[in-house]
Design a protein around this motif. Structure first.
Motif, short mmCIF file in Angstrom:
data_model
loop_
_atom_site.label_atom_id
_atom_site.label_comp_id
_atom_site.label_asym_id
_atom_site.label_seq_id
_atom_site.Cartn_x
_atom_site.Cartn_y
_atom_site.Cartn_z
N ALA A 36 0.87 -1.34 -0.07
CA ALA A 36 0.06 0.17 -0.10
C ALA A 36 0.75 1.31 0.04
N LEU A 37 1.34 1.75 -1.29
CA LEU A 37 2.12 2.89 -1.11
C LEU A 37 1.32 4.19 -1.02
N ALA A 38 2.07 5.07 -0.59
CA ALA A 38 1.69 6.50 -0.37
C ALA A 38 2.36 7.32 -1.68
N HIS A 39 1.49 7.93 -2.27
CA HIS A 39 1.61 8.70 -3.47
C HIS A 39 1.84 10.05 -3.32
N PRO A 40 3.08 10.80 -3.12
CA PRO A 40 3.10 12.35 -3.05
C PRO A 40 2.48 12.84 -4.24
N ALA A 41 1.70 13.95 -3.83
CA ALA A 41 1.18 14.72 -5.01
C ALA A 41 1.15 16.24 -4.83
N GLU A 60 -0.78 13.05 0.60
CA GLU A 60 -0.51 11.84 -0.35
C GLU A 60 -1.96 10.99 -0.59
N VAL A 61 -1.75 10.40 -1.72
CA VAL A 61 -2.79 9.52 -2.31
C VAL A 61 -2.39 8.23 -1.61
N ARG A 62 -3.57 7.78 -0.66
CA ARG A 62 -3.23 6.54 -0.05
C ARG A 62 -4.36 5.68 -0.42
N MET A 63 -4.26 4.23 -0.23
CA MET A 63 -5.09 3.36 -0.43
C MET A 63 -6.29 3.48 0.38
N PRO A 64 -7.39 3.35 -0.04
CA PRO A 64 -8.71 3.37 0.67
C PRO A 64 -8.89 2.20 1.85
N GLY A 65 -9.26 2.60 2.88
CA GLY A 65 -9.45 1.58 4.09
C GLY A 65 -8.35 2.02 5.14
N VAL A 90 -6.55 2.51 -5.98
CA VAL A 90 -5.36 2.57 -5.23
C VAL A 90 -5.11 3.89 -4.24
N GLY A 91 -5.79 4.85 -4.22
CA GLY A 91 -5.87 5.62 -3.30
C GLY A 91 -6.79 6.84 -3.53
N GLU A 92 -6.84 7.72 -2.50
CA GLU A 92 -7.62 8.86 -2.44
C GLU A 92 -7.02 9.91 -1.36
N VAL A 113 1.36 13.70 -9.77
CA VAL A 113 1.28 12.50 -8.66
C VAL A 113 2.77 11.65 -8.83
N HIS A 114 3.54 11.30 -7.84
CA HIS A 114 4.92 10.61 -7.91
C HIS A 114 4.50 9.23 -7.34
N GLU A 115 5.61 8.31 -7.74
CA GLU A 115 5.39 7.04 -7.29
C GLU A 115 5.36 6.72 -5.88
N SER A 116 6.34 7.65 -5.11
CA SER A 116 6.71 7.43 -3.74
C SER A 116 7.46 8.38 -3.39
N ALA A 117 7.76 8.78 -1.92
CA ALA A 117 8.52 9.56 -1.32
C ALA A 117 10.18 9.15 -1.62
#
Length: 267
Positions: A36-41, A60-65, A90-92, A113-117
């Protein structure tokens, strides 16, 4: 008319507000689930093909739940090429940016939106912030970058108080399949400084309205006929969505603050 709340961008129950550069970040989730990656934006200056500096950081865009954010309800719309498949949600995220939408549109900006930090240089999706807002709301597509397989949407809502709420949802999967998002809100109404913005919205039959509470106190969206519209308490940082199937004019108010009124016109 549907009587229960539905969500796409998520009933993001804020667990706090974090001051950060150009915006207050709501609904931060807790990492720790494998994969569950966090995607910086960020909102950058310039268009997607020539991105400039970061102007406003976004949540950061993160997985729902994660962190109390409910998983969105998705229903597949199969394409002939890939029947029955469904892109993965994958995220909101939701962010309050310290600028009116008018200022953001006054110059070239893009949401990137980036892949990850850890791999911040890898861009996975981007959308140019352009277009004509409707009732203070603008929705843009986030297009795939670098073969990432990620796409999404961002909705920018002018809160009428010098701030803009940015709501984002990202997906990954077969481009031949379009997700039917049961919580897709056709129109968003912001709640800030004891006011509904915009006060009057017009939607087609079968469309929906999402009320996002950007205020510091609870509010409601209660119809003059509560059997038709009754949000219950909308806590600060959370939202409520209702689908309107029957044409008509629906007036509503806040039970806690009866001077707050609004109207939904369904055509």
């Amino acid at each position: 008319m549907s009587g229960h709340p539905k969500r796409w961008l998520g009933a993001l129950l804020a667990i706090g507000m974090l001051a950060g550069g150009g915006g207050a970040v709501l609904g931060q989730a807790t990492p720790g689930i494998e994969g569950a990656l966090a995607h910086p934006a960020h909102i950058h200056s310039g268009p997607c093909d020539t991105l400039g500096d970061v102007v406003y950081p976004l949540a950061e865009v993160r997985m729902p739940g994660l962190g109390g954010t409910p998983t969105a309800e998705l229903e597949p719309i199969a394409s002939p090429a890939a029947p029955g498949l469904l892109p993965e949600m994958v995220g909101e995220s939701i962010t309050v940016v310290e600028a009116p939408l008018e200022d953001i549109l006054a110059a070239e900006h893009a949401i990137n939106v980036h892949e990850s930090a850890e791999n911040i240089g890898a861009y996975i999706a981007c959308g140019n912030v352009t277009g004509e807002p409707t009732d203070g709301s603008l929705t843009i597509d986030l297009e795939e970058l670098n073969g990432s397989g990620y796409t999404g949407q961002a909705t920018l809502l002018d809160n009428g108080d010098g701030t803009t709420t940015v709501l984002m949802t990202m997906m990954r999967g077969d481009a031949g399949v379009t997700p039917a998002l049961t919580g897709l809100g056709d129109t968003t109404v912001g709640i800030a400084e004891f006011d509904f913005t915009p006060q009057t919205v017009t939607i087609p039959a079968g469309g929906s309205v999402t009320w996002v509470n950007n205020d510091t106190v609870p509010h409601t969206a209660t119809g003059q006929d509560p059997a038709v519209l009754q949000s219950g308490t909308i806590e600060p940082g959370s939202d409520f969505t209702q689908v309107f199937d029957t044409p008509g004019t629906y007036e509503y108010f806040c039970e806690f603050h009866p001077d707050m009124t609004g109207t939904v016109i369904v055509q």
